[in-house]
Design an enzyme around this catalytic site. Structure first.
Site, mmCIF file in Angstrom:
data_model
loop_
_atom_site.group_PDB
_atom_site.id
_atom_site.type_symbol
_atom_site.label_atom_id
_atom_site.label_comp_id
_atom_site.label_asym_id
_atom_site.label_seq_id
_atom_site.Cartn_x
_atom_site.Cartn_y
_atom_site.Cartn_z
ATOM 1 N N ARG A 160 7.484 0.913 0.227
ATOM 2 C CA ARG A 160 8.563 -0.049 0.400
ATOM 3 C C ARG A 160 9.877 0.729 0.494
ATOM 4 O O ARG A 160 9.969 1.875 0.050
ATOM 5 C CB ARG A 160 8.618 -1.022 -0.780
ATOM 6 C CG ARG A 160 7.353 -1.846 -0.985
ATOM 7 C CD ARG A 160 7.496 -2.740 -2.210
ATOM 8 N NE ARG A 160 6.313 -3.574 -2.426
ATOM 9 C CZ ARG A 160 5.263 -3.221 -3.152
ATOM 10 N NH1 ARG A 160 5.248 -2.032 -3.742
ATOM 11 N NH2 ARG A 160 4.237 -4.042 -3.306
ATOM 12 N N LYS A 194 6.061 -1.554 -7.566
ATOM 13 C CA LYS A 194 6.484 -2.860 -8.063
ATOM 14 C C LYS A 194 6.174 -2.976 -9.549
ATOM 15 O O LYS A 194 5.169 -2.455 -10.035
ATOM 16 C CB LYS A 194 5.746 -3.955 -7.279
ATOM 17 C CG LYS A 194 6.600 -5.152 -6.935
ATOM 18 C CD LYS A 194 5.861 -6.070 -5.978
ATOM 19 C CE LYS A 194 6.764 -7.213 -5.546
ATOM 20 N NZ LYS A 194 6.050 -8.112 -4.611
ATOM 21 N N HIS A 204 9.824 -2.804 6.296
ATOM 22 C CA HIS A 204 8.538 -3.312 5.807
ATOM 23 C C HIS A 204 7.475 -3.323 6.899
ATOM 24 O O HIS A 204 6.273 -3.313 6.596
ATOM 25 C CB HIS A 204 8.719 -4.718 5.234
ATOM 26 C CG HIS A 204 7.794 -5.007 4.088
ATOM 27 N ND1 HIS A 204 7.947 -4.432 2.838
ATOM 28 C CD2 HIS A 204 6.680 -5.779 4.008
ATOM 29 C CE1 HIS A 204 6.991 -4.858 2.034
ATOM 30 N NE2 HIS A 204 6.206 -5.674 2.723
ATOM 31 N N ARG A 209 5.370 -0.391 6.523
ATOM 32 C CA ARG A 209 4.368 -0.556 5.464
ATOM 33 C C ARG A 209 3.148 -1.301 6.022
ATOM 34 O O ARG A 209 2.004 -0.928 5.752
ATOM 35 C CB ARG A 209 4.984 -1.319 4.298
ATOM 36 C CG ARG A 209 4.033 -1.596 3.126
ATOM 37 C CD ARG A 209 4.829 -2.171 1.956
ATOM 38 N NE ARG A 209 3.974 -2.743 0.928
ATOM 39 C CZ ARG A 209 3.412 -2.058 -0.053
ATOM 40 N NH1 ARG A 209 3.588 -0.749 -0.100
ATOM 41 N NH2 ARG A 209 2.681 -2.653 -0.965
ATOM 42 N N HIS A 242 -1.459 -2.399 -4.366
ATOM 43 C CA HIS A 242 -1.697 -3.791 -4.752
ATOM 44 C C HIS A 242 -2.580 -3.840 -5.999
ATOM 45 O O HIS A 242 -3.530 -3.065 -6.134
ATOM 46 C CB HIS A 242 -2.381 -4.556 -3.620
ATOM 47 C CG HIS A 242 -1.469 -4.858 -2.476
ATOM 48 N ND1 HIS A 242 -1.933 -5.174 -1.211
ATOM 49 C CD2 HIS A 242 -0.110 -4.898 -2.394
ATOM 50 C CE1 HIS A 242 -0.904 -5.395 -0.401
ATOM 51 N NE2 HIS A 242 0.206 -5.232 -1.097
ATOM 52 N N TYR A 293 -4.913 -7.980 5.873
ATOM 53 C CA TYR A 293 -4.926 -6.950 6.913
ATOM 54 C C TYR A 293 -6.265 -6.873 7.629
ATOM 55 O O TYR A 293 -6.345 -6.325 8.734
ATOM 56 C CB TYR A 293 -4.575 -5.586 6.311
ATOM 57 C CG TYR A 293 -3.148 -5.510 5.837
ATOM 58 C CD1 TYR A 293 -2.104 -5.365 6.731
ATOM 59 C CD2 TYR A 293 -2.850 -5.623 4.475
ATOM 60 C CE1 TYR A 293 -0.797 -5.318 6.294
ATOM 61 C CE2 TYR A 293 -1.533 -5.578 4.032
ATOM 62 C CZ TYR A 293 -0.517 -5.431 4.945
ATOM 63 O OH TYR A 293 0.790 -5.395 4.508
#
Length: 413
Positions: A266, A290, A358, A361, A384, A393
């Protein structure tokens, strides 16, 4: 440095003195110093005309001042370029209390400028923020966004220097929701609903409300599900080719873009990289993702080569140990917005139109899937927590989907 005195207004000579000293300490170029001071004088005169005192100075006041210089008006470009530095000074010196330095998006035409909140509303919002942070484990960034969405709702409940929660009911909530969400996207409307529900849960948990109102809050309109939009390999090559490695800025930008699309970072993660996060011996890179999760990623050869080229020309006068730094004074770490601007400008130069960071990414995840990698591998790359976040995806691998379609079509019924 000769300090231009504020001819009139609440920014007295003492404030201008501190501003001049701050500009010098931050290492701004000599040509920029009088421009920042000139904008400060203009702000002071404008505040005097609007009868706004220094104690009433807020982000909303700065936005109104900026709006007084629309595109095409004299001084527009100067205010646009130098007001961010003045805003940061006002925040750091306490004149904009409780405000954290964030990149401000352009104000929507016709949208009402938020007024300063009362002390009672501010106190309630601070206690809500503390509850979110300590009890619910919510990140500071999410708390800040929620506060921006519903701060004015808390203010609407304020009477006689106190927040009257008896005035809070489903009608008030949905009325505010309809007003606040006007003109915003589905994703933003969902954020407003989420913020209101969090506020109501806190009010119930702390005894401010006697019954749960979250069930009565209207849902945001459903958004159209779309596939992640990445860049093709030729587009990535064009983006990298737009970085002329004969200049220092291009070498840095090429390293940034390479790291983003190969590692799936990110913009904020790339901005937070430090020199100490590079483990050259092990060929690894450590990144804070994150919710402050620290991830360890392998360092591909092309990423390593791009970073080495950048480190050879990285300014030695940098004031911190950030990996990616500004080239103009003050030479410090690039912000998340600065990382995004690099992608935007290089994409425009490559003729790709508007490309946000993004999308690189997304490109990284799609590259893993189309190369035959598994969802788990894409999940590990993106950091994630659950593979369900990465499953989207799989729908972008059109070749595999077409193969499955043909295979299922051949199954006898």
């Amino acid at each position: 440095m000769t300090v231009p005195v504020a001819a009139c207004g609440p920014l007295a000579v003492s404030v201008m003195d501190r501003l001049a000293a701050w500009i010098a300490a931050e290492g701004y170029a000599q040509t920029m110093a009088p421009q920042i001071l000139g904008v400060a004088r203009g702000l002071s005169a404008w505040m005097a005309d609007q009868h706004v005192g220094l104690d009433a100075l807020s982000v909303g006041v700065l936005e109104e001042f900026e709006a007084a210089y629309p595109p095409g008006a004299p001084g527009h470009q100067l205010v646009q370029m130098r007001l961010p530095a003045l805003r940061r000074f006002l925040i750091e010196t306490g004149h904009l209390r409780g405000v954290h330095p964030v990149r401000k998006r352009p104000r929507r035409p016709g949208r009402r400028v938020a007024r300063p909140l009362s002390a009672a509303a501010e106190q309630e919002l601070e206690e809500w923020a503390h509850w979110q942070r300590e009890v619910r484990g919510i990140s500071g960034g999410c708390i800040g966004h929620r506060r921006q969405w519903v701060g004015e709702f808390v203010e609407s409940l304020t009477r006689n220097d106190a927040v009257d929660w008896h005035r809070c009911d489903v009608n008030a909530l949905n009325g505010f929701l309809g007003w606040r969400s006007h003109g915003f996207s589905s994703a933003s409307c969902t954020g407003i609903v989420d913020a209101l529900r969090s506020l109501m849960r806190w009010a119930l948990a702390t005894g401010r409300l006697q019954r749960d109102l979250t069930g009565g809050i209207l849902r945001a309109r459903a958004s159209r599900v779309t596939l992640p939009r990445g860049l093709s390999v030729p587009q990535i090559e064009a983006l990298l080719a737009a970085c002329d490695v004969r200049t220092v800025s291009a070498i840095r930008d090429r390293a940034v873009i390479t790291a983003l699309w190969r590692l799936g970072l990110r913009a904020g993660e790339a901005a937070g990289l430090m020199l100490d996060d590079l483990d050259w011996a092990a060929g690894r890179l450590s990144v804070v993702g994150k919710n402050q999760r620290r991830l360890t990623l392998p360092l591909p050869v092309d990423v390593g080569e791009a970073l080495v080229a950048w480190l050879r020309v990285r300014p030695s006068a940098a004031t911190d140990r950030a990996l990616f730094v500004r080239l103009r004074p003050p030479t410090r770490r690039l912000s998340s917005a600065g990382i995004s601007d690099i992608v935007k400008h290089r994409a425009e130069a490559a003729g790709l139109g508007v490309v946000h960071a993004h999308r690189l990414r997304h490109s990284a995840a799609m590259n893993v899937i189309t190369a035959g990698g598994s969802l788990v591998e894409a999940q590990e790359l993106l950091g994630h927590r659950s593979v369900s976040s990465t499953r989207v995806y799989a729908r972008t691998d059109l070749v595999s989907l077409q193969t499955l379609t043909v295979a299922f079509g051949q199954v006898p019924r």
